[in-house]
Design a protein around this motif. Structure first.
Motif, PDB file in Angstrom:
ATOM      1  N   GLU A   1      -0.952   2.456  -7.431  1.00  0.00           N
ATOM      2  CA  GLU A   1      -2.082   2.597  -8.340  1.00  0.00           C
ATOM      3  C   GLU A   1      -2.808   3.900  -8.003  1.00  0.00           C
ATOM      4  N   GLU A   2      -3.903   4.140  -8.685  1.00  0.00           N
ATOM      5  CA  GLU A   2      -4.698   5.326  -8.414  1.00  0.00           C
ATOM      6  C   GLU A   2      -5.364   5.229  -7.042  1.00  0.00           C
ATOM      7  N   ASP A   3      -5.801   6.359  -6.523  1.00  0.00           N
ATOM      8  CA  ASP A   3      -6.541   6.424  -5.258  1.00  0.00           C
ATOM      9  C   ASP A   3      -5.737   5.862  -4.094  1.00  0.00           C
ATOM     10  N   ASP A   4      -4.421   6.040  -4.137  1.00  0.00           N
ATOM     11  CA  ASP A   4      -3.549   5.593  -3.053  1.00  0.00           C
ATOM     12  C   ASP A   4      -3.598   4.082  -2.830  1.00  0.00           C
ATOM     13  N   ARG A   5      -3.991   3.358  -3.852  1.00  0.00           N
ATOM     14  CA  ARG A   5      -3.987   1.902  -3.748  1.00  0.00           C
ATOM     15  C   ARG A   5      -2.652   1.337  -4.234  1.00  0.00           C
ATOM     16  N   ILE A   6      -2.374   0.121  -3.794  1.00  0.00           N
ATOM     17  CA  ILE A   6      -1.173  -0.599  -4.193  1.00  0.00           C
ATOM     18  C   ILE A   6      -1.600  -1.883  -4.888  1.00  0.00           C
ATOM     19  N   LEU A   7      -0.941  -2.205  -6.003  1.00  0.00           N
ATOM     20  CA  LEU A   7      -1.165  -3.487  -6.662  1.00  0.00           C
ATOM     21  C   LEU A   7      -0.044  -4.433  -6.251  1.00  0.00           C
TER      22      LEU A   7
ATOM     23  N   ARG B   1      -5.532  -5.323  -5.039  1.00  0.00           N
ATOM     24  CA  ARG B   1      -5.423  -3.858  -5.029  1.00  0.00           C
ATOM     25  C   ARG B   1      -5.773  -3.428  -3.616  1.00  0.00           C
ATOM     26  N   ILE B   2      -4.788  -2.874  -2.906  1.00  0.00           N
ATOM     27  CA  ILE B   2      -4.867  -2.708  -1.462  1.00  0.00           C
ATOM     28  C   ILE B   2      -4.902  -1.228  -1.100  1.00  0.00           C
ATOM     29  N   GLY B   3      -5.950  -0.825  -0.416  1.00  0.00           N
ATOM     30  CA  GLY B   3      -6.096   0.567  -0.009  1.00  0.00           C
ATOM     31  C   GLY B   3      -5.261   0.901   1.217  1.00  0.00           C
ATOM     32  N   GLN B   4      -5.159   2.195   1.499  1.00  0.00           N
ATOM     33  CA  GLN B   4      -4.400   2.668   2.652  1.00  0.00           C
ATOM     34  C   GLN B   4      -4.881   1.989   3.933  1.00  0.00           C
ATOM     35  N   GLY B   5      -3.939   1.437   4.686  1.00  0.00           N
ATOM     36  CA  GLY B   5      -4.267   0.800   5.957  1.00  0.00           C
ATOM     37  C   GLY B   5      -4.882  -0.576   5.833  1.00  0.00           C
ATOM     38  N   GLN B   6      -5.039  -1.059   4.611  1.00  0.00           N
ATOM     39  CA  GLN B   6      -5.659  -2.372   4.404  1.00  0.00           C
ATOM     40  C   GLN B   6      -4.603  -3.426   4.088  1.00  0.00           C
ATOM     41  N   ALA B   7      -4.979  -4.684   4.323  1.00  0.00           N
ATOM     42  CA  ALA B   7      -4.122  -5.818   3.981  1.00  0.00           C
ATOM     43  C   ALA B   7      -4.729  -6.554   2.804  1.00  0.00           C
ATOM     44  N   GLY B   8      -3.906  -7.306   2.100  1.00  0.00           N
ATOM     45  CA  GLY B   8      -4.392  -8.133   1.012  1.00  0.00           C
ATOM     46  C   GLY B   8      -5.099  -9.373   1.527  1.00  0.00           C
ATOM     47  N   PHE B   9      -5.540 -10.209   0.613  1.00  0.00           N
ATOM     48  CA  PHE B   9      -6.270 -11.429   0.967  1.00  0.00           C
ATOM     49  C   PHE B   9      -5.487 -12.291   1.953  1.00  0.00           C
ATOM     50  N   CYS B  10      -4.165 -12.269   1.840  1.00  0.00           N
ATOM     51  CA  CYS B  10      -3.325 -13.138   2.672  1.00  0.00           C
ATOM     52  C   CYS B  10      -3.198 -12.651   4.103  1.00  0.00           C
ATOM     53  N   PHE B  11      -3.644 -11.442   4.406  1.00  0.00           N
ATOM     54  CA  PHE B  11      -3.607 -10.812   5.730  1.00  0.00           C
ATOM     55  C   PHE B  11      -2.248 -10.190   6.076  1.00  0.00           C
TER      56      PHE B  11
ATOM     57  N   GLY C   1       1.329   4.141   1.920  1.00  0.00           N
ATOM     58  CA  GLY C   1       1.601   4.125   0.498  1.00  0.00           C
ATOM     59  C   GLY C   1       2.692   3.171   0.069  1.00  0.00           C
ATOM     60  N   ALA C   2       3.185   2.361   0.990  1.00  0.00           N
ATOM     61  CA  ALA C   2       4.177   1.331   0.662  1.00  0.00           C
ATOM     62  C   ALA C   2       3.667  -0.020   1.147  1.00  0.00           C
ATOM     63  N   LEU C   3       3.929  -1.055   0.380  1.00  0.00           N
ATOM     64  CA  LEU C   3       3.492  -2.389   0.781  1.00  0.00           C
ATOM     65  C   LEU C   3       4.478  -2.961   1.789  1.00  0.00           C
ATOM     66  N   GLN C   4       3.949  -3.392   2.917  1.00  0.00           N
ATOM     67  CA  GLN C   4       4.768  -3.944   3.984  1.00  0.00           C
ATOM     68  C   GLN C   4       4.438  -5.429   4.190  1.00  0.00           C
ATOM     69  N   SER C   5       5.476  -6.222   4.403  1.00  0.00           N
ATOM     70  CA  SER C   5       5.293  -7.608   4.832  1.00  0.00           C
ATOM     71  C   SER C   5       5.291  -7.617   6.348  1.00  0.00           C
ATOM     72  N   LEU C   6       4.232  -8.166   6.948  1.00  0.00           N
ATOM     73  CA  LEU C   6       4.054  -8.103   8.400  1.00  0.00           C
ATOM     74  C   LEU C   6       4.609  -9.320   9.132  1.00  0.00           C
TER      75      LEU C   6
END
Length: 355
Positions: free
Chosen positions: A26-32, A41-51, A58-63
């Protein structure tokens, strides 16, 4: 993304981290993330609600890939599943995190934790299936927290399980998008879906989610041929109104049919609802009777001791075909999934079950 790219990411990432699916930039280096209806909508270095789904470079990772923090062999009735391989053992696994915010969560120690706040094992899919086989478990459950959020691991686990003839079970809140559902459930044999209430008010205030996506997911899962059982945890003053329970049972009848198993279970105080009283047995019993009156044939009572509420009855002759005590099968009169009167019982049973 090519297979070579996937391998490259895996080599450079730490244990437990895998590039996730179901996201776009998404815009502003966010990921949907569109795995679940939260659409974080997850910003750089941030996790979603699920943690456990994080924007890394810039890529969504499963931890939580291959990082279960809860592993146990359970009776399958504990899931609860009463019409799917009853009396068998099931290899059960869960990780950290959840995509709901239930104030009554009874596994909050892991569901409200980040992946680095719990002690985890490293268990690759083939290793997990080998462990299930070594414990004589004909099935595996993805459970304890919400398995949807570690869907990448679920997919690989279920594929590996099917390659060894092991069946697979999702114990889930049903909060998944219709876009992601077909791939996640491609190799799933059964699911117990926790239908937490039948009002949007309860879902929005007590679980921080919404009812409609759960109902859509339930019907979509069942339409795929996955064996489905439903559980409704009854919490005094919050979702114990018998009018609401009648509406819930009517929806089940209209959308899934009269032989859809429905489990009503008793709440005990936990997490943020320590001030709520436990559910009286009489309430659970009354809910079961309401659902039976609506026309459902297989309605059960959980977290309370009730032989009648744990027994599977034949819809044709009303004779008990599976008798249980708590999570243990005492007696089964089924032969090749049929009552002695010849009526087939809905579900998946061993070729011969008789005592």
């Amino acid at each position: 993304m090519t297979d070579d790219q996937v391998v490259h990411h895996d080599v450079e990432q730490s244990a437990g981290m895998r590039e996730a699916r179901w996201w776009r930039s998404e815009e502003d280096d966010r990921i949907l993330c569109y795995l679940c209806p939260r659409y974080c909508r997850i910003g750089q270095g941030q996790a979603g609600f699920c943690f456990i789904r994080k924007n890394v470079g810039g890529a969504l990772q499963s931890l939580a890939y291959a990082q279960p923090c809860a592993i146990q062999v359970d009776p399958i009735e504990k899931k609860p599943l009463f019409h799917f391989l009853p009396g068998s053992r099931i290899f059960s696994m869960g990780t950290a995190g959840c995509n709901m915010g239930c104030k009554f969560c009874q596994n909050w120690e892991i569901s409200k934790s980040r992946e680095d706040q719990v002690r985890s094992a490293h268990l690759m899919p083939v290793e997990a299936v080998e462990a299930a086989c070594s414990h004589d478990c004909p099935s595996m459950a993805f459970t304890y927290n919400e398995p949807t959020i570690w869907a990448e691991y679920v997919i690989d686990l279920s594929r590996a399980a099917h390659a060894r003839g092991v069946r697979t079970v999702m114990v889930t809140n049903g909060y998944i998008t219709l876009e992601a559902l077909p791939e996640v459930y491609e190799h799933i044999d059964a699911a117990n879906v926790d239908l937490k209430s039948f009002t949007e008010g309860f879902y929005s205030k007590v679980t921080l989610t919404h009812l409609k996506p759960v109902l859509e997911a339930i019907t979509a899962i069942a339409a795929r041929g996955v064996w489905v059982e439903l559980t409704n945890l009854i919490i005094p003053t919050l979702n114990d109104d018998m009018g609401e329970i009648r509406e819930l049972a009517q929806w089940v009848l209209d959308n899934l049919g009269p032989e859809q198993p429905l489990h009503f279970t008793a709440f005990h105080p936990d997490f943020k609802l320590m001030d709520q009283p436990p559910t009286p047995h009489s309430t659970v019993h009354a809910a079961r009777q309401v659902a039976l009156d609506v026309g459902l044939k297989h309605v059960y009572e959980g977290n309370v001791h009730c032989e009648e509420g744990s027994t599977t009855f034949c819809p044709a002759c009303a004779e008990p075909v599976i008798e249980r005590s708590w999570q243990r099968v005492l007696r089964s009169r089924l032969v090749e999934g049929k009552c002695r009167c010849g009526r087939r019982i809905a579900g998946l049973f061993a070729a011969t079950q008789q005592s």
